[in-house]
Write a protein that holds these residues in place. Structure first.
Motif, mmCIF file in Angstrom:
data_model
loop_
_atom_site.group_PDB
_atom_site.id
_atom_site.type_symbol
_atom_site.label_atom_id
_atom_site.label_comp_id
_atom_site.label_asym_id
_atom_site.label_seq_id
_atom_site.Cartn_x
_atom_site.Cartn_y
_atom_site.Cartn_z
ATOM 1 N N ALA A 1 0.850 -1.259 -0.099
ATOM 2 C CA ALA A 1 0.103 0.094 -0.056
ATOM 3 C C ALA A 1 0.820 1.368 0.119
ATOM 4 N N VAL A 2 1.962 1.222 0.941
ATOM 5 C CA VAL A 2 2.792 2.521 0.931
ATOM 6 C C VAL A 2 3.337 2.723 -0.289
ATOM 7 N N ALA A 3 3.998 1.439 -1.083
ATOM 8 C CA ALA A 3 4.625 1.732 -2.177
ATOM 9 C C ALA A 3 3.788 2.201 -3.392
ATOM 10 N N LEU A 4 2.516 1.859 -3.542
ATOM 11 C CA LEU A 4 1.435 2.331 -4.329
ATOM 12 C C LEU A 4 1.310 4.005 -4.021
ATOM 13 N N LEU A 5 1.311 4.249 -2.649
ATOM 14 C CA LEU A 5 1.158 5.690 -2.457
ATOM 15 C C LEU A 5 2.383 6.430 -2.656
#
Length: 379
Positions: free
Chosen positions: A163-167
């Motif tokens: 999720a954080v990578a996509l953000l």
């Protein structure tokens, strides 16, 4: 969870040196290692006590031991998660082309240990009569579909990394204002959203709980937040204590908040407590505590085997004095995984399938054995 779930460590492959977890080539911040060591101690201490009266030491729900467990539940795993976010921010994913590499790396680091340690833990509980709980063989699939024992964290933090990578790729963390908005939304999500237990596949609820703390750690490193002076530390301590009184009131008082309020208090305790720990970390940067830090991931994975064996052995020996059971269980729960890593951590099968680290290439091993490469590094 330097973070214990996202650690990139220097890997000395000389046959004349013992195994140590991989470290970054950059100089180590011993204060962060000390925080990671503290997180490992708190985590093992909580599992030695047990979350209910039929787990761990089997203490009563109205005992001081249970109060100690519940009083720190908002800090233990969130602290690990903040450290993971802090380290991730050193080399974040911000380009789409880097996302597949992150998925492969985190699958090795988190999901391979989930498969291996999950199977070993399930087998131990199934075969050892003195285990606290005995699972049904037909429930083995639930070990991986749902969060099983302490391994729920592996599933949840894997989802958080994605999720954080996509953000990051979307640019939602590129500036302080965007980080604030994203992190605030994550805290609101945790306070208001809970997936029904039957739908809590792959520890989605755990991921929702951990995401804001991971982002908090990310912001601490990326934007150099919470660098407090003496007066700032005093203010942070006062804020934590004032919020913590609400937590204590819900545990030992008559206050019974609804679920949303309880989560808000939980988040406030976790954030204020962790900010205080990070801001004051140089005050407890003791060498022995910092030395535990690099082994924290192995401690997290394997501590239950040592602490459970200790509890069973003490019961067989007729030793039931709770302070002794706690102290020995904590010592073995921390020490046994460290010894295991020192003895077997250089075996590729252990490195990869238990600890989730990259295997040592054969060519590197031959060079190390011949003395042509004194201290190579594996990336």
């Amino acid at each position: 969870m330097v973070g214990f779930c996202d650690v990139v460590r220097v890997d000395t492959t000389s046959s004349r040196t013992p195994y140590v977890p991989r470290q970054r080539k950059r100089p180590k911040d011993l204060s962060v290692e000390a925080v990671r060591g503290l997180a490992a101690l708190l985590m093992v201490a909580g599992h030695v006590i047990g979350n209910t009266s039929d787990r761990g030491m089997g203490v009563a729900d109205d005992s001081v031991w249970r109060l100690f467990y519940l009083g720190l539940e908002d800090i233990r795993m969130p602290l690990f998660t903040v450290i993971s976010g802090y380290v991730y921010a050193m080399r974040p994913v911000e380009r789409r082309d880097d996302f597949p590499q992150l998925v492969r790396g985190k699958a090795r680091r988190l999901l391979l240990p989930l498969l291996t340690v999950g199977a070993l833990l399930f087998a131990m509980k199934l075969l050892i009569p003195a285990a606290n709980t005995r699972p049904e063989l037909g429930d083995f699939w639930k070990t991986y579909a749902y969060g099983y024992e302490h391994l729920w964290f592996l599933e949840a933090i894997f989802l958080v990394f994605l999720a954080v990578a996509l953000l990051g790729i979307a640019g939602a963390l590129s500036t302080l204002s965007k980080w604030c908005a994203t992190t605030g939304a994550a805290f609101v999500l945790y306070a208001l959203v809970s997936v029904p237990e039957a739908a809590n596949v792959f520890s989605i609820n755990g991921a929702i709980r951990l995401l804001p703390f991971f982002l908090l750690g990310y912001g601490m490193y990326r934007f150099e937040l919470f660098q407090l002076n003496r007066w700032g530390l005093i203010g942070a301590a006062a804020l934590f204590l004032s919020i913590y009184t609400l937590k204590l009131a819900s545990l030992i008082g008559d206050w019974e908040p609804n679920e949303v309020v309880r989560r808000i208090v939980s988040v406030a305790v976790g954030v204020s407590g962790i900010v205080l720990i990070f801001a004051a970390r140089r005050a407890f940067t003791w060498k022995w505590l910092a030395a535990i830090g690099p082994f924290a991931f192995g401690i997290y994975l394997l501590h239950v085997f040592g602490s459970a064996a200790t509890r069973i052995a003490l019961e067989k020996a007729g030793i039931g004095w709770l302070p002794a059971v706690f102290a020995v269980g904590l010592a073995v729960g921390v020490g046994a995984p460290i010894v295991f890593q020192l003895l077997f951590g250089r075996w590729n099968i252990v490195r990869t399938f238990v600890l989730g680290e990259k295997p040592i290439p054969r060519t590197t091993r031959r060079e190390a054995a011949s003395g042509t490469d004194e201290e190579p590094t594996a990336r």
